[in-house]
Write a protein that holds these residues in place. Structure first.
Motif, PDB file in Angstrom:
ATOM      1  N   GLN A   1       9.086   4.417  11.914  1.00 22.23           N
ATOM      2  CA  GLN A   1      10.293   4.224  12.717  1.00 22.23           C
ATOM      3  C   GLN A   1      10.152   4.882  14.083  1.00 22.23           C
ATOM      4  O   GLN A   1      10.563   4.309  15.103  1.00 22.23           O
ATOM      5  N   ARG A   2       9.539   6.047  14.137  1.00 20.64           N
ATOM      6  CA  ARG A   2       9.329   6.711  15.426  1.00 20.64           C
ATOM      7  C   ARG A   2       8.425   5.871  16.327  1.00 20.64           C
ATOM      8  O   ARG A   2       8.646   5.780  17.539  1.00 20.64           O
ATOM      9  N   GLN A   3       7.410   5.253  15.744  1.00 18.19           N
ATOM     10  CA  GLN A   3       6.500   4.432  16.541  1.00 18.19           C
ATOM     11  C   GLN A   3       7.195   3.185  17.063  1.00 18.19           C
ATOM     12  O   GLN A   3       6.922   2.737  18.190  1.00 18.19           O
TER      13      GLN A   3
ATOM     14  N   GLY B   1       4.222  10.606  -4.452  1.00 21.44           N
ATOM     15  CA  GLY B   1       5.612  11.013  -4.490  1.00 21.44           C
ATOM     16  C   GLY B   1       6.454  10.579  -3.312  1.00 21.44           C
ATOM     17  O   GLY B   1       5.965  10.011  -2.312  1.00 21.44           O
ATOM     18  N   GLU B   2       7.754  10.867  -3.435  1.00 15.63           N
ATOM     19  CA  GLU B   2       8.746  10.408  -2.468  1.00 15.63           C
ATOM     20  C   GLU B   2       8.582  11.050  -1.096  1.00 15.63           C
ATOM     21  O   GLU B   2       8.829  10.409  -0.074  1.00 15.63           O
ATOM     22  N   ASP B   3       8.198  12.315  -1.030  1.00 12.51           N
ATOM     23  CA  ASP B   3       8.096  12.983   0.263  1.00 12.51           C
ATOM     24  C   ASP B   3       7.064  12.292   1.160  1.00 12.51           C
ATOM     25  O   ASP B   3       7.302  12.103   2.365  1.00 12.51           O
ATOM     26  N   GLU B   4       5.911  11.943   0.593  1.00 17.47           N
ATOM     27  CA  GLU B   4       4.891  11.256   1.381  1.00 17.47           C
ATOM     28  C   GLU B   4       5.393   9.888   1.821  1.00 17.47           C
ATOM     29  O   GLU B   4       5.128   9.443   2.950  1.00 17.47           O
ATOM     30  N   TYR B   5       6.104   9.200   0.937  1.00 18.95           N
ATOM     31  CA  TYR B   5       6.666   7.891   1.287  1.00 18.95           C
ATOM     32  C   TYR B   5       7.636   8.021   2.454  1.00 18.95           C
ATOM     33  O   TYR B   5       7.547   7.276   3.445  1.00 18.95           O
ATOM     34  N   GLU B   6       8.559   8.965   2.365  1.00 21.23           N
ATOM     35  CA  GLU B   6       9.547   9.138   3.427  1.00 21.23           C
ATOM     36  C   GLU B   6       8.876   9.525   4.739  1.00 21.23           C
ATOM     37  O   GLU B   6       9.293   9.081   5.821  1.00 21.23           O
ATOM     38  N   ALA B   7       7.817  10.336   4.663  1.00 18.24           N
ATOM     39  CA  ALA B   7       7.114  10.741   5.879  1.00 18.24           C
ATOM     40  C   ALA B   7       6.466   9.535   6.557  1.00 18.24           C
ATOM     41  O   ALA B   7       6.496   9.401   7.795  1.00 18.24           O
ATOM     42  N   PHE B   8       5.866   8.631   5.760  1.00 17.55           N
ATOM     43  CA  PHE B   8       5.253   7.429   6.324  1.00 17.55           C
ATOM     44  C   PHE B   8       6.295   6.555   7.007  1.00 17.55           C
ATOM     45  O   PHE B   8       6.108   6.106   8.148  1.00 17.55           O
ATOM     46  N   MET B   9       7.409   6.303   6.332  1.00 14.12           N
ATOM     47  CA  MET B   9       8.410   5.412   6.894  1.00 14.12           C
ATOM     48  C   MET B   9       9.061   6.018   8.136  1.00 14.12           C
ATOM     49  O   MET B   9       9.370   5.295   9.100  1.00 14.12           O
TER      50      MET B   9
ATOM     51  N   LYS C   1       7.241  -2.799  12.238  1.00 11.81           N
ATOM     52  CA  LYS C   1       8.558  -3.392  12.004  1.00 11.81           C
ATOM     53  C   LYS C   1       8.596  -4.175  10.693  1.00 11.81           C
ATOM     54  O   LYS C   1       9.595  -4.117   9.964  1.00 11.81           O
ATOM     55  N   GLY C   2       7.530  -4.918  10.390  1.00 12.55           N
ATOM     56  CA  GLY C   2       7.502  -5.691   9.144  1.00 12.55           C
ATOM     57  C   GLY C   2       7.623  -4.814   7.909  1.00 12.55           C
ATOM     58  O   GLY C   2       8.466  -5.070   7.039  1.00 12.55           O
TER      59      GLY C   2
ATOM     60  N   ALA D   1       0.827  -1.206   0.000  1.00 10.30           N
ATOM     61  CA  ALA D   1       0.000   0.000   0.000  1.00 10.30           C
ATOM     62  C   ALA D   1       0.860   1.254   0.000  1.00 10.30           C
ATOM     63  O   ALA D   1       0.566   2.235  -0.705  1.00 10.30           O
ATOM     64  N   ILE D   2       1.934   1.249   0.770  1.00 12.10           N
ATOM     65  CA  ILE D   2       2.821   2.413   0.806  1.00 12.10           C
ATOM     66  C   ILE D   2       3.512   2.595  -0.549  1.00 12.10           C
ATOM     67  O   ILE D   2       3.715   3.727  -1.005  1.00 12.10           O
TER      68      ILE D   2
END
Length: 420
Positions: free
Chosen positions: A333-335, A321-329, A363-364, A312-313
């Motif tokens: 990681q913060r969680q 775009g890449e910015d939304e992808y990086e924000a999700f990941m 984590k997965g 989905a991501i």
């Protein structure tokens, strides 16, 4: 969260499951007759349950205690006892049924009849409803007998008696009858879910139908349509010969929590304030579950959730775009970093426990992102397509496919990501 959801989350976390497990066999077939009275909030149900396990001599079913004491009989049924287990706060009644030995299962049948109100008091979180506007049933309310092992798949035929001009959607197949509806569930699933609607706005497009049950309806529907259009096209392209997706039924509700996916039936919370990235990721995630084949009640559930989530991501990345992808990941990681207590691995050969939420949903996907970065997006897309086509249901089989695409060295690195 109501008591029924709490019970499920405590015992088996069923509210996170799609309910479909086509690679496994059904333990029971349910043949039922359900009569609904939305004006009074009551129901009357009768089931004939045929067990397929020839060695089964005892089974315990859970049922909503508000429905009163059920009447249980049938060929091959011996002693029957019932209790209100303390672990469910008196909200569920457990029926333990002794069965005579079987030479093939056809000689045994469990007949169960009960009637009463589904909710003596309005539920705090109305994932399930029985009122003049909408009837929404999932296993969360224990409206039907549910095997206390929390892992039994069932097939079902159900006649629903409900007069009036209603529309209906379910996990597999539903049709109108002179008295209401008929549901045919021939793919084994953990339960039986459906929604019947008297008031809604309908939007249909290739691949899906939206039923907006909010009042007033329509807010942010354009964003939902955009997400469905993109995710359907993206997943059909990614899956190749493993697709296409079947038509999905999307029900938009007015509640603030309690979205879920049950096969091709997807229930959404109120989407009025949902942003484009979250909408895109959620819709792509739920549709991706069409290719989930891991045993949802085992360690392999990470395959179902992590793959659906990261696919989905990937779909969201292509659209936004890449910015939304990086924000999700980065948020994932913060969680993970903020999780209290030690987190187990996503998977190792020694893992036996079903992963918790943070492992399966955070984590997965992070491990899959590292695997994609390792072998490149083009090779990773080939891996995803092969995993879909080969109906991968275990982690060792998944790793074999990964090795065939990317090589033994990449496989070894991927295994370390999963064990980290």
């Amino acid at each position: 969260m109501n008591i029924f959801q709490s019970a499920l989350l405590a015992c088996a976390a069923l509210t996170a499951l799609t309910g479909i497990a086509s690679a496994q066999e059904a333990r029971f077939h349910y043949d039922g007759d359900l009569r609904l009275s939305p004006e009074t909030g009551t129901l009357s149900a009768s089931w004939t349950i045929t067990p397929h396990e020839t060695a089964l001599t005892e089974v315990s079913f859970l049922l909503n205690a508000a429905l009163g004491e059920a009447d249980i009989s049938g060929p091959g049924v011996g002693a029957v006892s019932s209790e209100l287990p303390a672990s469910f706060g008196g909200m569920l009644r457990a029926y333990t049924i002794q069965l005579e030995p079987s030479d093939g299962g056809a000689d045994r049948r469990i007949d169960i009849r009960y009637a009463g109100p589904l909710f003596p008091e309005p539920p705090a979180s109305p994932i399930n409803t029985l009122d003049p506007h909408k009837v929404e049933f999932t296993v969360d309310s224990f409206w039907m007998p549910f095997d206390q092992r929390f892992s039994s798949l069932v097939t079902a035929d159900l006649d629903i008696w409900l007069p009036g001009d209603w529309a209906g959607v379910t996990m597999q197949a539903i049709g109108r009858t002179p008295g209401g509806f008929y549901i045919d569930q021939d793919t084994p699933a953990l339960g039986l879910a459906f929604t019947l609607m008297a008031d809604f706005q309908r939007h249909e497009a290739p691949g899906y139908v939206i039923y907006d049950t909010r009042e007033p309806a329509g807010d942010n529907i354009d964003a939902l349509v955009a997400a469905l259009d993109h995710c359907t096209a993206y997943l059909n392209d990614v899956s190749g010969n493993a697709g296409p997706l079947p038509e999905a039924s999307i029900v938009v509700t007015s509640r603030d929590e309690g979205g879920y996916s049950r096969g091709t039936l997807i229930a959404l919370t109120d989407i009025a304030d949902t942003g484009p990235a979250s909408m895109m990721q959620f819709i792509c995630h739920e549709l991706s579950h069409y290719w989930s084949h891991g045993n949802a009640m085992s360690v392999e559930n990470w395959l179902n959730e992590s793959f659906a989530d990261y696919t989905a991501i990937m779909g969201m990345r292509e659209a936004l775009g890449e910015d939304e992808y990086e924000a999700f990941m980065a948020r994932y990681q913060r969680q993970v970093d903020a999780a209290t207590g030690p987190l187990g691995p996503v998977w190792t050969p020694q893992t036996t426990e079903r992963p918790d939420f943070v492992v399966a949903y955070r984590k997965g996907p992070l491990a899959l992102a590292r695997a994609e970065a390792l072998i490149g997006r083009e090779a990773f897309a080939r891996f995803i397509q092969r995993a879909m086509a080969e109906r991968v249901a275990t982690t060792p089989d998944m790793l074999d496919v990964f090795e065939q695409v990317a090589g033994a060295e990449a496989r070894a690195a991927f295994e370390t990501y999963l064990a980290d």
